[in-house]
Design a protein around this motif. Structure first.
Motif, PDB file in Angstrom:
ATOM      1  N   PHE B 296       5.265   1.347   4.612  1.00 14.63           N
ATOM      2  CA  PHE B 296       4.126   0.724   3.938  1.00 14.63           C
ATOM      3  C   PHE B 296       4.453  -0.005   2.637  1.00 14.63           C
ATOM      4  O   PHE B 296       3.749  -0.925   2.258  1.00 14.63           O
ATOM      5  CB  PHE B 296       3.048   1.792   3.650  1.00 14.63           C
ATOM      6  CG  PHE B 296       2.411   2.351   4.880  1.00 14.63           C
ATOM      7  CD1 PHE B 296       1.491   1.593   5.598  1.00 14.63           C
ATOM      8  CD2 PHE B 296       2.733   3.612   5.345  1.00 14.63           C
ATOM      9  CE1 PHE B 296       0.905   2.088   6.741  1.00 14.63           C
ATOM     10  CE2 PHE B 296       2.150   4.121   6.490  1.00 14.63           C
ATOM     11  CZ  PHE B 296       1.241   3.360   7.194  1.00 14.63           C
ATOM     12  N   CYS B 297       5.463   0.444   1.926  1.00 15.56           N
ATOM     13  CA  CYS B 297       5.670  -0.120   0.594  1.00 15.56           C
ATOM     14  C   CYS B 297       6.800  -1.147   0.562  1.00 15.56           C
ATOM     15  O   CYS B 297       6.722  -2.143  -0.151  1.00 15.56           O
ATOM     16  CB  CYS B 297       5.985   0.972  -0.418  1.00 15.56           C
ATOM     17  SG  CYS B 297       4.996   2.451  -0.190  1.00 15.56           S
ATOM     18  N   CYS B 300       6.762  -5.088   0.349  1.00 13.99           N
ATOM     19  CA  CYS B 300       6.481  -5.769  -0.907  1.00 13.99           C
ATOM     20  C   CYS B 300       7.474  -5.386  -2.008  1.00 13.99           C
ATOM     21  O   CYS B 300       8.011  -6.226  -2.688  1.00 13.99           O
ATOM     22  CB  CYS B 300       5.076  -5.445  -1.388  1.00 13.99           C
ATOM     23  SG  CYS B 300       3.820  -6.160  -0.318  1.00 13.99           S
ATOM     24  N   HIS B 301       7.672  -4.039  -2.119  1.00 13.67           N
ATOM     25  CA  HIS B 301       8.459  -3.592  -3.254  1.00 13.67           C
ATOM     26  C   HIS B 301       9.943  -3.523  -2.954  1.00 13.67           C
ATOM     27  O   HIS B 301      10.733  -3.200  -3.827  1.00 13.67           O
ATOM     28  CB  HIS B 301       7.976  -2.215  -3.742  1.00 13.67           C
ATOM     29  CG  HIS B 301       6.618  -2.274  -4.379  1.00 13.67           C
ATOM     30  ND1 HIS B 301       6.417  -2.815  -5.625  1.00 13.67           N
ATOM     31  CD2 HIS B 301       5.398  -1.891  -3.936  1.00 13.67           C
ATOM     32  CE1 HIS B 301       5.131  -2.746  -5.926  1.00 13.67           C
ATOM     33  NE2 HIS B 301       4.485  -2.193  -4.907  1.00 13.67           N
ATOM     34  N   PRO B 319       6.026  -6.464  -8.369  1.00 19.68           N
ATOM     35  CA  PRO B 319       6.937  -6.077  -9.447  1.00 19.68           C
ATOM     36  C   PRO B 319       7.953  -5.051  -8.986  1.00 19.68           C
ATOM     37  O   PRO B 319       7.760  -4.370  -7.993  1.00 19.68           O
ATOM     38  CB  PRO B 319       6.004  -5.478 -10.499  1.00 19.68           C
ATOM     39  CG  PRO B 319       4.857  -4.954  -9.712  1.00 19.68           C
ATOM     40  CD  PRO B 319       4.697  -5.865  -8.531  1.00 19.68           C
ATOM     41  N   LYS B 325       7.682   0.445 -17.610  1.00 16.87           N
ATOM     42  CA  LYS B 325       6.262   0.791 -17.504  1.00 16.87           C
ATOM     43  C   LYS B 325       6.069   1.885 -16.457  1.00 16.87           C
ATOM     44  O   LYS B 325       5.582   2.971 -16.750  1.00 16.87           O
ATOM     45  CB  LYS B 325       5.468  -0.460 -17.132  1.00 16.87           C
ATOM     46  CG  LYS B 325       3.995  -0.224 -16.936  1.00 16.87           C
ATOM     47  CD  LYS B 325       3.324  -1.519 -16.523  1.00 16.87           C
ATOM     48  CE  LYS B 325       1.925  -1.291 -16.014  1.00 16.87           C
ATOM     49  NZ  LYS B 325       1.455  -2.405 -15.231  1.00 16.87           N
ATOM     50  N   GLN B 342      -4.020  -1.728  -7.119  1.00 15.29           N
ATOM     51  CA  GLN B 342      -4.061  -2.193  -8.518  1.00 15.29           C
ATOM     52  C   GLN B 342      -4.008  -3.710  -8.471  1.00 15.29           C
ATOM     53  O   GLN B 342      -3.083  -4.288  -7.905  1.00 15.29           O
ATOM     54  CB  GLN B 342      -2.863  -1.626  -9.285  1.00 15.29           C
ATOM     55  CG  GLN B 342      -2.774  -2.119 -10.721  1.00 15.29           C
ATOM     56  CD  GLN B 342      -1.570  -1.530 -11.434  1.00 15.29           C
ATOM     57  OE1 GLN B 342      -1.460  -0.319 -11.559  1.00 15.29           O
ATOM     58  NE2 GLN B 342      -0.664  -2.382 -11.879  1.00 15.29           N
ATOM     59  N   ASN B 343      -5.015  -4.357  -9.025  1.00 14.67           N
ATOM     60  CA  ASN B 343      -5.134  -5.813  -8.952  1.00 14.67           C
ATOM     61  C   ASN B 343      -4.952  -6.302  -7.515  1.00 14.67           C
ATOM     62  O   ASN B 343      -5.735  -5.944  -6.653  1.00 14.67           O
ATOM     63  CB  ASN B 343      -4.178  -6.484  -9.922  1.00 14.67           C
ATOM     64  CG  ASN B 343      -4.474  -6.037 -11.349  1.00 14.67           C
ATOM     65  OD1 ASN B 343      -5.641  -5.874 -11.707  1.00 14.67           O
ATOM     66  ND2 ASN B 343      -3.454  -5.826 -12.150  1.00 14.67           N
ATOM     67  N   MET B 345      -2.532  -5.492  -5.411  1.00 12.91           N
ATOM     68  CA  MET B 345      -2.007  -4.500  -4.474  1.00 12.91           C
ATOM     69  C   MET B 345      -3.188  -3.719  -3.887  1.00 12.91           C
ATOM     70  O   MET B 345      -4.013  -3.196  -4.630  1.00 12.91           O
ATOM     71  CB  MET B 345      -1.058  -3.533  -5.175  1.00 12.91           C
ATOM     72  CG  MET B 345      -0.719  -2.356  -4.264  1.00 12.91           C
ATOM     73  SD  MET B 345       0.532  -1.277  -4.939  1.00 12.91           S
ATOM     74  CE  MET B 345       0.232   0.174  -3.964  1.00 12.91           C
ATOM     75  N   TYR B 348      -4.012   2.106  -0.289  1.00 10.58           N
ATOM     76  CA  TYR B 348      -3.402   2.635   0.941  1.00 10.58           C
ATOM     77  C   TYR B 348      -4.034   3.942   1.377  1.00 10.58           C
ATOM     78  O   TYR B 348      -3.500   4.657   2.209  1.00 10.58           O
ATOM     79  CB  TYR B 348      -1.879   2.768   0.749  1.00 10.58           C
ATOM     80  CG  TYR B 348      -1.242   1.424   0.960  1.00 10.58           C
ATOM     81  CD1 TYR B 348      -0.813   1.057   2.228  1.00 10.58           C
ATOM     82  CD2 TYR B 348      -1.191   0.496  -0.068  1.00 10.58           C
ATOM     83  CE1 TYR B 348      -0.328  -0.210   2.445  1.00 10.58           C
ATOM     84  CE2 TYR B 348      -0.710  -0.767   0.142  1.00 10.58           C
ATOM     85  CZ  TYR B 348      -0.271  -1.122   1.401  1.00 10.58           C
ATOM     86  OH  TYR B 348       0.197  -2.371   1.648  1.00 10.58           O
TER      87      TYR B 348
END
Lengths: 394, 379
Positions: B296-297, B300-301, B319, B325, B342-343, B345, B348
């Protein structure tokens, strides 16, 4: 067309001991029943319902078996048909056995309480059907109709003994064809009136069929017991053979399965839909000790007779068949007890009061049998189907 | 018919009583290689012939019981193990509902294997030849007569005496049945060209027509009446509702079974403060976390959280997770981002179960730690 008498048959008289036995049973049973009525009237009335339905099952079921034989043109059962004709005489007796219950209508039927009906939308909606007047009319009409059919069908059958006239068979076929749909309606009314309306909020559309499956078993079992006892003591001579017993057993076996099928269908639908207005009747029978009777019913009414009648030999051997028939009659009693009694009390009960009524019913059936037996030839000697019935081979 | 050999003497009788009597007498005489033929089953016959109960009943019993066991097991497996669905608030194992199916499968298995057992074991299918086939005797006993056959191979067989015996029993006809050994011993050939051609033709006919019916005919009027029903399927529009959606969402406040609503909706700070990872980072948990992360991640990441996935350039760059951060975040905070999004993203929560999300958090922690290992980690 006239045919000469087909067989030589000498009817033996039943032993007088049997008559005494019947009277002793009736005496003892009636004494217990009356005592029960004084001690606990409502409870006695519920017992009376069980007895009444039991007698009705045997009587009306027998008449149905007779008409089935005529309509289907069956020959295998013709030599034994008289036993069912004798047993069908229980119909008028049953009508009489119902009378004491009319003294206790209030204890039996919640819907007879005017104030309760007034306060209850559902009962109010059902009141055009469930009211004492119409109830009484249905009762009288049902038994009158049954008695008339009984009277004409058995009279034709007996008349044939002396004349051997084919005409009577034709008349009876016509009568039977009319009787069968009438029976379907009236027996449904009977089951709804005397069992289902004990809990007037409850309803099950299959209930008439459920009771019908029981009547068939009771009538077949009663006839089988009588036939085999008579056969074993030489009353039938050597006329009956394994083929006849096998057919009786097979029909009984079929109805054991039919009962299970109907009982399960009723349960499955109520269980699946899970609607409170239907399930409360089942939960009532799943609490307070009744759950053991509910489980026992499956074993007593289905598993045991199924296993007991499965083998070919079990149906052909009169001794084994007799035992199973007695068992099935007992199972029908348990079934009725399970249907009726939980309404009276939420926890299971069985005491001396419950013994008196079955004793009384056995005594009544026995006495009716003895009295009618004297008046009828055990073999329908003039029936054109008799010869083929005696020659019947599987 | 020079090489015709005698198979049997076969007698024809008129009534079932005579044939039953004849069978009893035959047994009494001591003949063993004999058989009785009748147009319909005579229930008293096995007894008269002194036969033992047929073994076929055991085939029926065994396969009937296996049918019952199979059906019950399969329904249990599907409904309880593989795809548990609560229906009407009933328990997962709902015996009453299973009984009709169990009954059907029992009867089906029992019936099919009784026939199969009879054909293959008792009749020895595909052997189809028999000495009595196509004889006048067989024609008579398969319409309205009853027959008794005493075979020549019986040790007591003596043609004259058997003939006399049958006559005394009241036989109306006695047939001398002969056969051609070659014909009887000929075994049917499975690969006979005509038979094979027929098989191929049938296959050629059945295959394409099944394909055409299932894929085309059923979609054509008037056969499409089962496809095109007056009902709303998932994802369909509906004029009935003001918003035009055919699918309805549950009533507000509905809570699914076994599910607790997420208490920190829109409150990342509180989530970061109060949420604690409830599971321990065992090996299996980390494996689970890796599996879910990769699924799932990583698109993108990136596989290691560097933000260098194949989506780079086609999507606002996701990012890296190794920024100061997010490294400073608590587990609860990461969990919150996965749960709520978040924004850009997305959330899930509906793809990854709650427990699995915590496993992902563990795995992300492991990734972060691997990239920024301190000396202490090496020990």
């Amino acid at each position: 067309m006239k045919t000469p008498l087909q067989i030589e048959f000498q009817q033996k008289a039943l032993p007088t001991r049997l008559t005494s036995l019947a009277w002793v049973m009736i005496g003892a049973g009636a004494a217990l029943a009356v005592a029960a009525w004084y001690v606990d009237g409502p409870r006695a009335a519920f017992n009376n319902v069980v007895m009444f339905m039991m007698l009705a099952s045997i009587g009306i079921g027998s008449l149905f078996l007779i008409s089935l034989e005529y309509v289907a043109g069956a020959v295998w059962s013709t030599p034994m048909r008289r036993v069912s004709e004798i047993l069908a005489f229980i119909i008028p007796v049953t009508g009489v056995a119902a009378l004491p219950m009319f003294l206790n209508l209030h204890d039996l039927f919640h819907w007879t309480h005017a104030e309760a009906v007034e306060a209850d939308a559902i009962l109010k909606g059902k009141s055009p059907y469930l009211n004492v007047t119409f109830f009484g009319i249905r009762f009288v009409a049902t038994f009158a109709i049954w008695y008339l059919f009984y009277h004409f069908i058995t009279r034709n059958s007996r008349k044939q003994d002396s004349t051997g006239d084919q005409l009577f068979t034709r008349r009876n076929i016509r009568l039977s064809a009319i009787f069968i749909p009438v029976f379907a309606v009236t027996v449904t009314f009977l089951a709804i009136d005397w069992i289902m309306s004990l809990e007037p909020h409850w309803f099950s559309t299959i209930f008439g069929v459920y009771y019908f499956s029981g009547t068939m078993l009771a009538a077949l079992a009663a006839a089988t017991i009588a036939i085999i006892l008579l056969h074993e003591n030489g009353y039938f001579g050597t006329l009956l053979r394994r083929d006849h017993f096998y057919s009786l057993g097979a029909l009984m076996f079929a109805f054991v399965n039919f009962w299970a099928y109907i009982a399960f269908s009723q349960y499955l639908l109520i269980w699946y839909a899970n609607l409170p207005e239907e399930t409360f009747w089942m939960t009532r029978r799943w609490e307070g000790g009744w759950e053991f009777l509910s489980l026992a019913l499956i074993v007593v009414h289905f598993v045991v007779p199924y296993v007991g009648l499965l083998a070919q030999e079990a149906k052909m051997n009169p001794r084994r068949l007799k035992i199973m028939a007695i068992w099935i009659l007992f199972a029908h009693f348990i079934d009725l007890y399970w249907l009726v009694m939980p309404t009276h009390h939420e926890s299971f009960f069985f005491g001396w009061m419950e013994v008196g009524f079955p004793l009384l019913s056995v005594g009544i059936v026995l006495l009716v049998f003895i009295l009618r037996y004297r008046k009828t030839s055990l073999i329908p000697t003039g029936d054109p189907k008799l010869k083929r019935g005696l020659d019947f081979r599987l | 018919m020079q090489d015709a050999r005698l198979y049997s003497l076969s007698a024809i009788f008129q009534t079932p009583d005579e044939i039953a009597h004849a069978a009893e007498q035959t047994v009494e005489r001591g003949y063993t290689a004999f058989d009785v033929h009748s147009p319909y089953p005579l229930h008293g016959m096995p007894r008269a012939m002194g036969l033992k109960a047929s073994k076929l009943g055991y085939v029926t019993l065994v396969f009937g019981l296996s049918g019952a066991a199979l059906a019950l097991f399969f329904m249990w497996w599907v409904n309880v193990i593989e795809y548990p669905l609560v229906i009407g608030g009933k328990p997962l194992f709902q015996l009453p509902a299973f009984i009709p199916v169990t009954f059907e499968v029992t009867v089906l298995m029992a019936a099919i294997f009784t026939v199969v057992g009879m054909l293959f074991v008792i009749f020895r299918f595909p052997n189809t030849s028999h000495q009595l086939h196509d004889t006048p005797y067989m024609k008579a006993v398969s319409s309205d007569k009853y027959g008794l056959t005493i075979q020549a191979l019986d040790p007591l067989f003596d043609e004259e005496r058997v003939r006399e015996f049958l006559q005394d029993l009241g036989a109306v006809e006695i047939h001398r049945i002969q056969f051609d050994a070659e014909e009887i011993e000929a075994r049917p050939r499975i690969f006979e060209p005509r038979f094979v051609t027929l098989l191929i033709l049938v296959a050629l006919l059945v295959g394409p027509s099944t394909y055409i019916i299932l894929n085309h005919v059923l979609y054509m009027p008037p056969f499409d009446w089962m496809m095109e029903q007056q009902k709303i399927n998932p994802q369909m529009k509906s004029e009935l509702f003001a918003d035009g959606f055919g699918m309805r969402s549950p009533v507000e406040g509905t809570v699914a079974r076994g599910h607790l609503p997420y208490p920190f909706k829109g409150q990342p700070d509180l989530a970061g403060k109060f949420l604690v990872n409830p599971i321990l980072p065992t090996e299996s948990v980390l494996e689970l976390g890796k599996k879910k992360y990769d699924t799932f991640c990583s698109p993108c990441h990136g596989n290691f959280g560097d933000g260098d996935s194949r989506l780079r350039g086609q999507f606002p760059n996701p990012p890296t997770l190794h920024s100061d951060k997010s490294r400073g975040w608590s587990d609860g905070m990461i969990f919150h981002v996965v749960t709520e999004g978040q924004n850009i993203m997305p959330s899930y929560a509906s793809q990854i179960k709650e427990r699995d999300r915590w496993a992902v958090v563990h795995y992300v922690r492991a990734l972060l730690r691997a990239k920024h290992a301190t000396e202490a980690d090496l020990r």
